[in-house]
Design an enzyme around this catalytic site. Structure first.
Site, mmCIF file in Angstrom:
data_model
loop_
_atom_site.group_PDB
_atom_site.id
_atom_site.type_symbol
_atom_site.label_atom_id
_atom_site.label_comp_id
_atom_site.label_asym_id
_atom_site.label_seq_id
_atom_site.Cartn_x
_atom_site.Cartn_y
_atom_site.Cartn_z
ATOM 1 C CG ASP A 85 45.471 37.777 40.801
ATOM 2 O OD1 ASP A 85 44.455 38.138 41.402
ATOM 3 O OD2 ASP A 85 45.579 36.675 40.216
ATOM 4 C CG ASP A 107 43.592 36.839 49.004
ATOM 5 O OD1 ASP A 107 42.741 36.794 49.913
ATOM 6 O OD2 ASP A 107 43.813 35.892 48.239
HETATM 7 P P1 13P Z 1 41.572 30.487 36.836
HETATM 8 O O1 13P Z 1 42.561 29.536 37.444
HETATM 9 O O2 13P Z 1 40.195 29.951 36.826
HETATM 10 O O3 13P Z 1 41.993 30.967 35.499
HETATM 11 O O4 13P Z 1 41.509 31.759 37.816
HETATM 12 C C1 13P Z 1 42.487 32.749 37.790
HETATM 13 C C2 13P Z 1 42.325 33.697 38.914
HETATM 14 O O5 13P Z 1 41.279 33.792 39.530
HETATM 15 C C3 13P Z 1 43.476 34.545 39.248
HETATM 16 O O6 13P Z 1 43.251 35.312 40.381
#
Ligand code: 13P
Length: 288
Positions: A85, A107
């Site tokens: 992520d 990203d």
């Molecule tokens: P939240 O902080 O809303 O859970 O979002 C998590 C997220 O988008 C990780 O990339």
């Protein structure tokens, strides 16, 4: 079941009008709870590891090994993708894929569009040659660390023209356009730019990823899914559930010192919370 790539999951989700949850790995117990939740719900699942959590979690190959071992240990039968992520560079995405991650997000919000597209192209070539999938972000999803007002936040929304270029020039598998959702708790009413979401989805044809999925009411989740959101990221809501349970337990059991005593109920509560999200996103029963 071995780890799978994310793109097949998202393709099915778009057609079936549901979203697959990306639940972030914030500790070992999160990994256990999320895998158990997916199996209990018979739901496909994406385990997300934010690059910023690497120093805490112990490195890419450590995480990949733990996830694979746990899948083996639990006899997990549902499709699981392991996803980096918010990868910030080609290099970290390459390392993740080499370590066994089946999906990455690149990203490049802090770069120019041209650089972002060039970098994304390199990641896609590397990933696709190895059977992994790629999500690209455009615009900037703001969060708790950002002290900005609504107009400033709007200026960071993804632009349709930029999304079109990203889709046409890079061959990505999923797109995460920043359109008003935020990382961390919402300060006020969530306002999502649904018209632009619709436009981006229609013109690019890509499955969309919704970052900042915590704290969103059901109507927003359902509308986003109808408009092509096939992946919803959740981290904060899970942290809140887990930590509330630890607090509650330690308040009532001040003498406890064995971590299993307070982490087990927290892990169980987290599993229940993730299962509820899977039902809300419509991914329960969709593991095939
Ligand atoms: P939240 O902080 O809303 O859970 O979002 C998590 C997220 O988008 C990780 O990339």
């Amino acid at each position: 079941m071995a780890l799978v790539s994310m793109n097949q999951m998202l393709f099915k989700a778009v057609r079936g009008l549901y979203a697959v949850g990306q639940f972030n790995l914030n500790s070992f117990e999160f990994t256990q709870a999320i895998l158990q939740a997916a199996e209990a719900e018979k739901a496909p699942v994406i385990l997300g590891l934010n690059e910023a959590y690497l120093p805490y979690m112990g490195g890419l190959s450590t995480i990949a090994a733990i996830v694979k071992e746990l899948i083996e240990h639990y006899g997990t039968t549902v499709p699981v993708a392991l996803h980096l992520d918010h990868g910030s560079t080609f290099e970290v995405c390459r390392k993740a894929i080499d370590s066994g991650f089946t999906s990455v997000m690149i990203d490049g919000f802090h770069h120019s569009l041209d650089y972002n597209i060039e970098q994304t192209k390199r990641v896609v070539e590397y990933a696709h040659a190895r059977g992994a999938s790629v999500e690209a972000g455009l615009g900037r999803t703001v969060g708790r660390e950002d002290d900005i007002n609504v107009d400033e936040a709007k200026a960071m929304y993804a632009l349709t023209e930029e999304c079109i270029r990203m889709a046409r020039e890079t061959n990505i598998d999923a797109l995460a356009p920043a359109l008003g959702s935020v990382h961390g708790p919402y300060g006020g009413e969530p306002r999502i730019a649904f018209e632009r979401m619709n436009e981006i989805r229609k013109i690019t044809g890509l499955p969309l990823a919704l970052h900042g999925g915590s704290g969103l009411p059901d109507d927003i989740i359902q509308k986003a899914i109808i408009l092509g959101t096939a992946k919803i990221n959740v981290s904060t809501d899970n942290q809140l559930v887990f930590t509330a349970k630890v607090r509650e337990h330690l308040k009532a059991n001040k003498e406890d010192y064995d971590p299993r005593r307070y982490l087990s109920p927290a892990r169980d509560a987290l599993q229940q919370g993730v299962q509820a999200k899977m039902r809300q996103f419509g991914s329960s029963g969709k593991a095939k």
